[in-house]
Design an enzyme around this catalytic site. Sequence first.
Site, PDB file in Angstrom:
ATOM      1  CB  CYS A 108      55.723  37.733  24.240  1.00 28.55           C
ATOM      2  SG  CYS A 108      55.646  37.291  25.977  1.00 28.55           S
ATOM      3  CG  ASN A 122      53.059  33.942  27.921  1.00 27.02           C
ATOM      4  OD1 ASN A 122      53.986  33.713  27.148  1.00 27.02           O
ATOM      5  ND2 ASN A 122      52.635  35.165  28.185  1.00 27.02           N
ATOM      6  CG  HIS A 150      52.542  35.490  22.633  1.00 25.96           C
ATOM      7  ND1 HIS A 150      53.409  34.499  23.026  1.00 25.96           N
ATOM      8  CD2 HIS A 150      52.354  36.282  23.722  1.00 25.96           C
ATOM      9  CE1 HIS A 150      53.732  34.680  24.294  1.00 25.96           C
ATOM     10  NE2 HIS A 150      53.091  35.752  24.742  1.00 25.96           N
TER      11      HIS A 150
HETATM   12  N1  ACO Z   1      42.875  33.183  40.666  1.00 26.60           N
HETATM   13  C1  ACO Z   1      41.760  33.789  41.143  1.00 26.60           C
HETATM   14  N2  ACO Z   1      41.556  35.106  40.998  1.00 26.60           N
HETATM   15  C2  ACO Z   1      42.493  35.844  40.360  1.00 26.60           C
HETATM   16  C3  ACO Z   1      43.669  35.271  39.854  1.00 26.60           C
HETATM   17  C4  ACO Z   1      43.845  33.891  40.034  1.00 26.60           C
HETATM   18  N3  ACO Z   1      44.936  33.236  39.578  1.00 26.60           N
HETATM   19  N4  ACO Z   1      44.407  36.227  39.278  1.00 26.60           N
HETATM   20  C5  ACO Z   1      43.735  37.370  39.409  1.00 26.60           C
HETATM   21  N5  ACO Z   1      42.582  37.151  40.075  1.00 26.60           N
HETATM   22  C6  ACO Z   1      41.555  38.104  40.444  1.00 26.60           C
HETATM   23  C7  ACO Z   1      42.119  39.509  40.625  1.00 26.60           C
HETATM   24  O1  ACO Z   1      42.626  39.660  41.935  1.00 26.60           O
HETATM   25  C8  ACO Z   1      40.918  40.357  40.369  1.00 26.60           C
HETATM   26  O2  ACO Z   1      40.126  40.361  41.525  1.00 26.60           O
HETATM   27  P1  ACO Z   1      39.333  41.699  41.971  1.00 26.60           P
HETATM   28  O3  ACO Z   1      38.373  41.977  40.855  1.00 26.60           O
HETATM   29  O4  ACO Z   1      38.676  41.285  43.226  1.00 26.60           O
HETATM   30  O5  ACO Z   1      40.376  42.745  42.121  1.00 26.60           O
HETATM   31  C9  ACO Z   1      40.179  39.568  39.312  1.00 26.60           C
HETATM   32  O6  ACO Z   1      40.649  38.230  39.378  1.00 26.60           O
HETATM   33  C10 ACO Z   1      40.437  40.086  37.912  1.00 26.60           C
HETATM   34  O7  ACO Z   1      39.522  39.434  37.142  1.00 26.60           O
HETATM   35  P2  ACO Z   1      39.265  39.822  35.654  1.00 26.60           P
HETATM   36  O8  ACO Z   1      39.115  41.293  35.503  1.00 26.60           O
HETATM   37  O9  ACO Z   1      38.172  38.956  35.167  1.00 26.60           O
HETATM   38  O10 ACO Z   1      40.627  39.432  34.995  1.00 26.60           O
HETATM   39  P3  ACO Z   1      40.861  39.110  33.495  1.00 26.60           P
HETATM   40  O11 ACO Z   1      39.705  38.532  32.825  1.00 26.60           O
HETATM   41  O12 ACO Z   1      41.483  40.303  32.868  1.00 26.60           O
HETATM   42  O13 ACO Z   1      41.950  37.961  33.602  1.00 26.60           O
HETATM   43  C11 ACO Z   1      44.298  37.789  33.341  1.00 26.60           C
HETATM   44  C12 ACO Z   1      43.154  38.228  34.253  1.00 26.60           C
HETATM   45  C13 ACO Z   1      44.209  36.293  33.145  1.00 26.60           C
HETATM   46  C14 ACO Z   1      45.620  38.169  33.982  1.00 26.60           C
HETATM   47  C15 ACO Z   1      44.150  38.501  31.978  1.00 26.60           C
HETATM   48  O14 ACO Z   1      43.987  39.867  32.200  1.00 26.60           O
HETATM   49  C16 ACO Z   1      45.309  38.307  31.064  1.00 26.60           C
HETATM   50  O15 ACO Z   1      45.552  37.218  30.576  1.00 26.60           O
HETATM   51  N6  ACO Z   1      46.021  39.400  30.721  1.00 26.60           N
HETATM   52  C17 ACO Z   1      47.097  39.358  29.770  1.00 26.60           C
HETATM   53  C18 ACO Z   1      48.313  38.816  30.408  1.00 26.60           C
HETATM   54  C19 ACO Z   1      49.310  38.475  29.363  1.00 26.60           C
HETATM   55  O16 ACO Z   1      49.010  37.889  28.385  1.00 26.60           O
HETATM   56  N7  ACO Z   1      50.537  38.887  29.533  1.00 26.60           N
HETATM   57  C20 ACO Z   1      51.461  38.641  28.484  1.00 26.60           C
HETATM   58  C21 ACO Z   1      52.728  38.740  28.954  1.00 26.60           C
HETATM   59  S1  ACO Z   1      53.737  38.579  27.560  1.00 26.60           S
HETATM   60  C22 ACO Z   1      55.339  38.906  28.032  1.00 26.60           C
HETATM   61  O17 ACO Z   1      55.973  39.695  27.409  1.00 26.60           O
HETATM   62  C23 ACO Z   1      55.892  38.240  29.218  1.00 26.60           C
END
Ligand code: ACO
Length: 347
Positions: free
Chosen positions: A113, A282, A252
């Site tokens: 990214c 994203n 980003h």
């Molecule tokens: N729908 C419902 N529940 C979900 C989903 C979904 N789509 N995805 C994950 N969950 C659940 C998980 O299973 C987990 O459940 P558990 O607690 O029972 O194990 C829980 O939600 C996790 O919840 P949170 O801890 O509140 O998650 P968070 O607030 O961290 O949000 C997210 C998760 C959206 C993935 C966030 O961490 C995030 O955006 N991280 C950064 C990702 C990112 O930006 N990546 C960049 C990539 S850049 C590149 O180079 C490609």
Amino acid sequence: MNRVRIAGLGHYLPEKTLTNLDLERMVDTSDQWIRARTGIQERHIAAPHETSSSLGLHAARMALADARIDGADIDLVIGATTTPDGMFPSVGSLIQDGIGAKRAGAFDVNAACVGFMSALATAMQFIATGACARVLVVGTEVLSRIVNWEDRGTCVLFGDGAGAVVLEAAQFGGPLGLVLRSDGSKKLALFAEGPCGPRDANGEGPAHHLCMINMEGPAIFKFAVQAMTQAVRDALTQASLRVEDIDLLVPHQANLRIIQGTAKHLGVPESKAIVTVHKYGNTSSASIPVALSEAQKEGRLAEGARLALCSFGGGLAWGSMLLEYSRTGVVPTQRNEALVEANAAGS
Ligand code: ACO
């Protein structure tokens, strides 16, 4: 050393959209969860015949038209992508051919990214040294091809799109500060294996799901806010500027909460942050150029505005570029603070 003006901007999103309600029918998720945790409402998905180069070509043509020049005027095309059409030729070469840039060189940059910002920094060096007069930089992705559509933790986050910038040698404009960082020891936090990785004793490559996006979401979340905040601060220090000198934050677009967290930690009002993640998700290398192109079309990029670009992604990699936006490339007689601020706020 030459300075750099942004002579043209363009962007392109594929026609098909995928809403959170569509995703509810594909994996165990809900519109409410996706909106609350990411801010994303929908994303665009490439049609079967589309690729990073074809999306990028649309954006490139728009940027050239915006700059009122032809492909033949371009000296160098740099593609930024994590999802190239093939291992080679580069997406840059395919776009170079598509725009008829007959005397241009071309190559790709992959820094996940941070790819677009890395490509932009590279292009600006070519211009600063006088090696090139006009460079086209295109950030373009078809992430839908490497998303695991059975993994709710990642498939709701990503989308496809492309953005392009025409840079030209000038007397005013360009980078004021640049910070690019990497920590390859954290490679397993965010990765997608490819066709050239190691083979096991039987000569087999990685399992299919390893060739898709694998991510430790919550860990990346914390890293992203801290890393982007520090990178912007370091770039400000380099440029001897203060946080108050930032007219627009161009982060980003990965997650609305990451953008809000970064703005808050920096002490930049949220109204100064460009946000497109709600409609595009994203789009990795495309997210910053798409945001810049839209901001320009909305009249938010005033001559002389100081933009703080920042990004993070696979590597792990992260960074920030402080950029003095100039379309004219002419040294201003004075900086109109009120006008720059009004434009940045979109008013
Ligand atoms: N729908 C419902 N529940 C979900 C989903 C979904 N789509 N995805 C994950 N969950 C659940 C998980 O299973 C987990 O459940 P558990 O607690 O029972 O194990 C829980 O939600 C996790 O919840 P949170 O801890 O509140 O998650 P968070 O607030 O961290 O949000 C997210 C998760 C959206 C993935 C966030 O961490 C995030 O955006 N991280 C950064 C990702 C990112 O930006 N990546 C960049 C990539 S850049 C590149 O180079 C490609």
